[in-house]
Motif scaffolding. Structure first.
Motif, PDB file in Angstrom:
ATOM      1  N   LEU A  82      10.439 -13.272  16.413  1.00 44.87           N
ATOM      2  CA  LEU A  82       9.247 -13.466  17.228  1.00 44.87           C
ATOM      3  C   LEU A  82       9.077 -12.368  18.268  1.00 44.87           C
ATOM      4  O   LEU A  82       7.989 -11.850  18.472  1.00 44.87           O
ATOM      5  N   ARG A  83      10.167 -11.983  18.945  1.00 42.81           N
ATOM      6  CA  ARG A  83      10.079 -10.961  20.000  1.00 42.81           C
ATOM      7  C   ARG A  83      11.069  -9.818  19.768  1.00 42.81           C
ATOM      8  O   ARG A  83      11.323  -9.036  20.666  1.00 42.81           O
ATOM      9  N   ARG A  84      11.593  -9.706  18.576  1.00 38.60           N
ATOM     10  CA  ARG A  84      12.686  -8.775  18.305  1.00 38.60           C
ATOM     11  C   ARG A  84      12.243  -7.690  17.317  1.00 38.60           C
ATOM     12  O   ARG A  84      11.662  -7.982  16.268  1.00 38.60           O
ATOM     13  N   TYR A  85      12.561  -6.440  17.673  1.00 36.84           N
ATOM     14  CA  TYR A  85      12.208  -5.286  16.845  1.00 36.84           C
ATOM     15  C   TYR A  85      13.467  -4.463  16.591  1.00 36.84           C
ATOM     16  O   TYR A  85      14.320  -4.335  17.475  1.00 36.84           O
ATOM     17  N   GLU A  86      13.561  -3.886  15.396  1.00 34.18           N
ATOM     18  CA  GLU A  86      14.739  -3.099  15.051  1.00 34.18           C
ATOM     19  C   GLU A  86      14.328  -1.820  14.318  1.00 34.18           C
ATOM     20  O   GLU A  86      13.277  -1.770  13.672  1.00 34.18           O
ATOM     21  N   ARG A  87      15.164  -0.800  14.464  1.00 34.04           N
ATOM     22  CA  ARG A  87      15.012   0.453  13.720  1.00 34.04           C
ATOM     23  C   ARG A  87      16.393   0.995  13.404  1.00 34.04           C
ATOM     24  O   ARG A  87      17.286   0.972  14.255  1.00 34.04           O
ATOM     25  N   ARG A  88      16.572   1.514  12.198  1.00 32.11           N
ATOM     26  CA  ARG A  88      17.845   2.136  11.837  1.00 32.11           C
ATOM     27  C   ARG A  88      18.059   3.400  12.662  1.00 32.11           C
ATOM     28  O   ARG A  88      17.114   4.131  12.963  1.00 32.11           O
ATOM     29  N   LEU A  89      19.305   3.668  13.050  1.00 25.44           N
ATOM     30  CA  LEU A  89      19.623   4.951  13.662  1.00 25.44           C
ATOM     31  C   LEU A  89      19.323   6.062  12.660  1.00 25.44           C
ATOM     32  O   LEU A  89      19.625   5.926  11.466  1.00 25.44           O
ATOM     33  N   ASP A  90      18.710   7.142  13.142  1.00 25.11           N
ATOM     34  CA  ASP A  90      18.554   8.283  12.252  1.00 25.11           C
ATOM     35  C   ASP A  90      19.871   9.052  12.214  1.00 25.11           C
ATOM     36  O   ASP A  90      20.849   8.687  12.868  1.00 25.11           O
ATOM     37  N   ASN A  91      19.929  10.130  11.458  1.00 29.85           N
ATOM     38  CA  ASN A  91      21.208  10.817  11.242  1.00 29.85           C
ATOM     39  C   ASN A  91      21.725  11.490  12.508  1.00 29.85           C
ATOM     40  O   ASN A  91      22.937  11.527  12.735  1.00 29.85           O
ATOM     41  N   THR A  92      20.831  12.035  13.336  1.00 30.72           N
ATOM     42  CA  THR A  92      21.268  12.623  14.606  1.00 30.72           C
ATOM     43  C   THR A  92      21.861  11.551  15.505  1.00 30.72           C
ATOM     44  O   THR A  92      22.948  11.715  16.081  1.00 30.72           O
ATOM     45  N   GLU A  93      21.147  10.439  15.645  1.00 26.64           N
ATOM     46  CA  GLU A  93      21.630   9.340  16.481  1.00 26.64           C
ATOM     47  C   GLU A  93      22.950   8.789  15.949  1.00 26.64           C
ATOM     48  O   GLU A  93      23.854   8.459  16.724  1.00 26.64           O
ATOM     49  N   LYS A  94      23.041   8.708  14.631  1.00 28.19           N
ATOM     50  CA  LYS A  94      24.261   8.168  14.020  1.00 28.19           C
ATOM     51  C   LYS A  94      25.465   9.067  14.312  1.00 28.19           C
ATOM     52  O   LYS A  94      26.565   8.589  14.611  1.00 28.19           O
ATOM     53  N   ARG A  97       5.655   1.372  22.404  1.00 28.71           N
ATOM     54  CA  ARG A  97       6.061   2.673  22.939  1.00 28.71           C
ATOM     55  C   ARG A  97       7.526   2.996  22.618  1.00 28.71           C
ATOM     56  O   ARG A  97       8.099   3.921  23.196  1.00 28.71           O
ATOM     57  N   LEU A  98       8.123   2.253  21.711  1.00 22.97           N
ATOM     58  CA  LEU A  98       9.473   2.581  21.251  1.00 22.97           C
ATOM     59  C   LEU A  98       9.413   3.829  20.374  1.00 22.97           C
ATOM     60  O   LEU A  98       8.600   3.900  19.449  1.00 22.97           O
ATOM     61  N   PRO A  99      10.245   4.834  20.624  1.00 25.85           N
ATOM     62  CA  PRO A  99      10.135   6.094  19.880  1.00 25.85           C
ATOM     63  C   PRO A  99      10.730   5.997  18.479  1.00 25.85           C
ATOM     64  O   PRO A  99      11.717   5.292  18.250  1.00 25.85           O
ATOM     65  N   PRO A 100      10.164   6.742  17.534  1.00 25.91           N
ATOM     66  CA  PRO A 100      10.747   6.809  16.197  1.00 25.91           C
ATOM     67  C   PRO A 100      11.941   7.751  16.194  1.00 25.91           C
ATOM     68  O   PRO A 100      12.258   8.401  17.193  1.00 25.91           O
ATOM     69  N   GLY A 101      12.603   7.838  15.069  1.00 24.32           N
ATOM     70  CA  GLY A 101      13.662   8.821  14.904  1.00 24.32           C
ATOM     71  C   GLY A 101      13.085  10.222  14.764  1.00 24.32           C
ATOM     72  O   GLY A 101      11.884  10.413  14.564  1.00 24.32           O
ATOM     73  N   HIS A 102      13.960  11.218  14.865  1.00 19.32           N
ATOM     74  CA  HIS A 102      13.536  12.616  14.834  1.00 19.32           C
ATOM     75  C   HIS A 102      12.828  12.972  13.525  1.00 19.32           C
ATOM     76  O   HIS A 102      11.799  13.657  13.526  1.00 19.32           O
TER      77      HIS A 102
END
Length: 450
Positions: A8-20, A172-177
């Motif tokens: 309901l209020r939760r959003y997720e994104r996989r770490l990209d390779n730089t972040e990983k 306004r959550l940023p995407p991966g590179h």
């Protein structure tokens, strides 16, 4: 890798390779409860007329407002996923208690030496010295992004807006590179091989390098050692660099390499200096992510490996000038066609045990932030005016390598060596900085006495 609504209020994104990669390196020090490569930016400020409690309340409100504008500061991790929860008031209060701190009986320097891992990126206020510290996870932001985030916080503080209503800030959550650039993520066999070759040329992929002498032991806290050039000396350095045909960053990096050659550990079985050249990629991202004021967060840097044989200052400076002037637009820079996969290869390499005879990485790595005037204002006029006397980036350093920030601000130039106090004695780092200074000035044919 876009953000997805999973509850309901939760959003997720996989770490990209730089972040990983940044998260995997940090994980190596979990047993010490320390965060390797936590990104810190401090500022010494002059505030308007405030009672201390009023000022603390104003800073706390600005921190909450900063989350509303840039919600990634409140994201956490679940495995290899970023997680953001749109908060209710109870959750806002809980987040503030875990991310906003006032240090009335502690200096900023002591905090930096003893800082522990934390769930959230955080804000710290030191009333006695009128300093603030913004401490962020490196898998959320890079050094230049931290500078832009400081600017946004000061803008928000000065404006003294009313407390926001949360609900749609997740947009306004940023995407991966790779998405923000965008970068190719599926490659041909040929480009896969190019990515693998580049990974093997990186110090993270096992390429050896000369480096400084260190004492092998358990890691301690981070120490920052500073070299400062006054405005007169900086002006002379800039003029000499222009006449010689290379940038101040190239000259400083060349002086660092020559100093490393002079002080190289005898146990290192190589003569090359191997490191990574860092670039801020924000200006080359697709709209709207190329606006650093709206999108300060995100790990949107490039790190490209290079290896230079033993040489003199001028030879190194000319070679580095070519490296730092590399065009970074996708249609001009062939490396960008396989950069994301290159980072994936580094993550894979990090998961492998190092060769038994591999020397520790002890070469100083430069991160040049350039001229910061304009990226952070000298003063902010608003309902709550604030002036900025000093800004300083620092990276928590738990490995045997050292990270060197270089920037200029208010007419002075700064070189900040971030090292671990248990690997390098303070006097040794000061000696290294002294050699950097001598090599810079003599390499530019300037008198060492200026």
């Amino acid at each position: 890798m876009p953000w997805k609504k999973v509850d309901l209020r939760r959003y997720e994104r996989r770490l990209d390779n730089t972040e990983k990669l940044l998260k995997r390196v940090a994980d190596l020090f979990t047993e010490y409860n320390r965060e390797h490569w936590a990104v810190n930016v401090l500022a010494r400020l002059q505030f308007g007329e405030f009672e201390e409690d009023q000022l603390i309340d104003a800073l706390r409100i600005a921190w909450i407002q900063t989350r509303h504008h840039h919600p990634f500061i409140a994201a956490t991790l679940r495995g290899d996923n970023h997680v953001y929860v749109v908060p209710d008031q109870r959750e806002i209060d809980a987040w503030v208690s875990e991310s906003f701190f006032v240090h009335k009986n502690e200096t900023l320097q002591h905090f930096m030496r003893t800082a522990r891992s934390a769930k959230y990126s955080s804000f710290h206020f030191f009333p006695a010295s009128s300093e603030i510290l913004m401490r962020t996870h490196h898998w959320q932001i890079d050094g230049m992004g931290a500078i832009h985030l400081l600017n946004r916080f000061l803008e928000i503080f000065s404006a003294a807006e009313a407390l926001p209503t949360f609900g749609d800030e997740w947009r306004r959550l940023p995407p991966g590179h790779a998405e923000a650039a965008p970068l190719p993520t599926k490659l041909s066999d040929e480009t896969q091989e190019a990515a693998q070759r580049m990974a093997q040329e990186s110090p993270f992929g096992g390429k050896p390098s000369i480096g400084l002498e260190m004492t092998p032991r358990e890691p301690g806290g981070t120490r920052c050692s500073m070299l400062v050039f006054d405005s007169v000396t900086l002006g002379t350095i800039v003029k000499s660099c222009k006449e010689a045909g290379f940038s101040v960053a190239s000259a400083i990096h060349a002086a660092m390499i020559v100093a490393t050659q002079e002080m190289a550990a005898k146990s290192h079985p190589t003569t090359n200096f191997t490191s990574v050249a860092f670039y801020d990629h924000r200006a080359h991202l697709q709209s709207p992510y190329n606006d650093p004021r709206a999108w300060p967060m995100g790990c949107w840097m490039l790190g490209l490996p290079f290896s230079l044989p033993h040489a003199d200052f001028v030879t190194h400076a000319r070679a580095l000038q070519k490296i730092y002037k590399l065009p970074l637009a996708l249609d001009q820079c062939a490396v960008l066609k396989y950069y994301d996969i290159y980072m994936e290869k580094l993550v894979e390499a990090l998961g492998q045990p190092p060769p038994p005879d591999a020397p520790p990485l002890t070469q100083p790595q430069l991160s040049s932030l350039g001229v910061l005037d304009g990226k952070v204002q000298h003063s902010y006029s608003g309902k709550q005016p604030v002036s900025v006397e000093h800004i300083e980036p620092c990276l928590d350093q738990m490995t045997t390598a050292t990270l060197v920030f270089q920037w200029s601000w208010r007419g002075r130039s700064f070189i900040n060596v971030c090292s671990n106090e248990n690997y390098y004695e303070g006097e040794y780092v000061e000696k290294y900085l002294a050699r950097v200074r001598v090599n810079l000035l003599t390499g530019l044919k300037l008198k060492d006495s200026i």
